[in-house]
Design a protein around this motif. Structure first.
Motif, PDB file in Angstrom:
ATOM      1  N   GLN A  33       0.834  -1.195   0.000  1.00  0.00           N
ATOM      2  CA  GLN A  33       0.000   0.000   0.000  1.00  0.00           C
ATOM      3  C   GLN A  33       0.875   1.252   0.000  1.00  0.00           C
ATOM      4  OE1 GLN A  33      -2.279  -1.249   3.549  1.00  0.00           O
ATOM      5  NE2 GLN A  33      -4.112  -0.840   2.323  1.00  0.00           N
ATOM      6  N   PHE A  34       1.923   1.230   0.807  1.00  0.00           N
ATOM      7  CA  PHE A  34       2.795   2.388   0.922  1.00  0.00           C
ATOM      8  C   PHE A  34       3.530   2.644  -0.387  1.00  0.00           C
ATOM      9  CE2 PHE A  34       4.209   5.061   4.471  1.00  0.00           C
ATOM     10  CZ  PHE A  34       5.085   5.883   3.798  1.00  0.00           C
ATOM     11  N   SER A  35       3.913   1.585  -1.085  1.00  0.00           N
ATOM     12  CA  SER A  35       4.663   1.770  -2.333  1.00  0.00           C
ATOM     13  C   SER A  35       3.826   2.523  -3.363  1.00  0.00           C
ATOM     14  CB  SER A  35       5.164   0.444  -2.880  1.00  0.00           C
ATOM     15  OG  SER A  35       4.109  -0.359  -3.327  1.00  0.00           O
ATOM     16  N   TYR A  36       2.518   2.289  -3.365  1.00  0.00           N
ATOM     17  CA  TYR A  36       1.657   3.038  -4.287  1.00  0.00           C
ATOM     18  C   TYR A  36       1.769   4.532  -3.993  1.00  0.00           C
ATOM     19  CZ  TYR A  36      -2.340   4.922  -6.693  1.00  0.00           C
ATOM     20  OH  TYR A  36      -3.127   5.675  -7.506  1.00  0.00           O
ATOM     21  N   LEU A  37       1.694   4.897  -2.724  1.00  0.00           N
ATOM     22  CA  LEU A  37       1.798   6.310  -2.358  1.00  0.00           C
ATOM     23  C   LEU A  37       3.185   6.855  -2.680  1.00  0.00           C
ATOM     24  CD1 LEU A  37      -0.029   6.207   1.092  1.00  0.00           C
ATOM     25  CD2 LEU A  37      -0.922   7.072  -1.081  1.00  0.00           C
ATOM     26  N   TYR A  38       4.203   6.066  -2.415  1.00  0.00           N
ATOM     27  CA  TYR A  38       5.584   6.481  -2.665  1.00  0.00           C
ATOM     28  C   TYR A  38       5.768   6.841  -4.148  1.00  0.00           C
ATOM     29  CZ  TYR A  38      10.704   6.279  -2.159  1.00  0.00           C
ATOM     30  OH  TYR A  38      12.043   6.574  -2.134  1.00  0.00           O
ATOM     31  N   TYR A  39       5.250   5.997  -5.028  1.00  0.00           N
ATOM     32  CA  TYR A  39       5.320   6.292  -6.465  1.00  0.00           C
ATOM     33  C   TYR A  39       4.441   7.489  -6.816  1.00  0.00           C
ATOM     34  CZ  TYR A  39       7.873   1.976  -7.454  1.00  0.00           C
ATOM     35  OH  TYR A  39       8.823   0.994  -7.502  1.00  0.00           O
ATOM     36  N   ALA A  40       3.238   7.544  -6.250  1.00  0.00           N
ATOM     37  CA  ALA A  40       2.312   8.639  -6.563  1.00  0.00           C
ATOM     38  C   ALA A  40       2.891   9.992  -6.166  1.00  0.00           C
ATOM     39  CB  ALA A  40       0.976   8.409  -5.863  1.00  0.00           C
ATOM     40  N   PHE A  41       3.672  10.040  -5.102  1.00  0.00           N
ATOM     41  CA  PHE A  41       4.284  11.292  -4.666  1.00  0.00           C
ATOM     42  C   PHE A  41       5.557  11.614  -5.435  1.00  0.00           C
ATOM     43  CE2 PHE A  41       2.241  10.367  -0.335  1.00  0.00           C
ATOM     44  CZ  PHE A  41       1.108  11.105  -0.647  1.00  0.00           C
ATOM     45  N   GLY A  42       5.921  10.775  -6.390  1.00  0.00           N
ATOM     46  CA  GLY A  42       7.094  11.028  -7.217  1.00  0.00           C
ATOM     47  C   GLY A  42       8.407  10.828  -6.497  1.00  0.00           C
TER      48      GLY A  42
END
Length: 174
Positions: free
Chosen positions: A137-146
């Motif tokens: 779940q965190f990796s999705y956010l990490y990528y989304a935040f660039g």
């Protein structure tokens, strides 16, 4: 060859530390941003991981859940939250280093419920599964935040790698 406990320890601690490392790279706004009310924030993911680490550690250390302390409430300050998370990881590192194969087979009852037999081994795998799920779940956010580059995400599918390694002529047209 590494033991089961060494493999679990490496994966559990390594992936939990990745969550913490990524969380520390977020701004306070990113930590609390959600794309949907039904989606967790990065802060939720950090808190959930940290609190279950503390809970499951207590189940390993003290079989009688009535003797467990309540899990700390999460500090509002991100740095204080991250410090608590890191301290819990240090407690886990010491716990894992002291476990034996015999201890892994000891029976526990989650929250003292008689119909919830699980071994210390199962508690470890529960925590590992929890961390891997939260890391996803965190990796999705990490990528989304660039934070892992700003180019559009391209999944590394296996077929292009096969063709690069063995040559396109090795694989007939499909």
């Amino acid at each position: 060859m590494p033991s089961e406990l060494e493999i679990v320890s490496y994966n559990l601690l390594g992936n939990a530390r990745k969550i913490l490392r990524w969380a520390r790279q977020l701004t306070p706004e990113q930590l609390d941003l959600t794309y949907s009310p039904s989606a967790p924030t990065a802060r939720n993911l950090v808190i959930h991981t940290w609190q279950w680490l503390a809970c499951d550690r207590q189940h390993i250390e003290q079989p009688d859940a009535s003797q467990h302390a309540l899990i700390l409430e999460a500090p509002a300050d991100p740095e204080a939250l991250f410090a608590e998370f890191e301290a819990e990881l240090n407690r886990w590192q010491a716990l894992l280093a002291g476990l034996t194969d015999d201890k892994l087979d000891e029976v526990r009852h989650q929250f003292n419920e008689a119909d919830s037999d699980w071994s210390v081994r199962a508690v470890l795998y529960h925590m590992l599964q929890n961390i891997l799920y939260k890391l996803g779940q965190f990796s999705y956010l990490y990528y989304a935040f660039g934070l892992d580059g700003t180019a559009p995400y391209e999944a590394p599918f296996p077929n292009p790698i096969y063709k690069e390694v063995f040559g396109k002529e090795h694989y007939p047209a499909q």
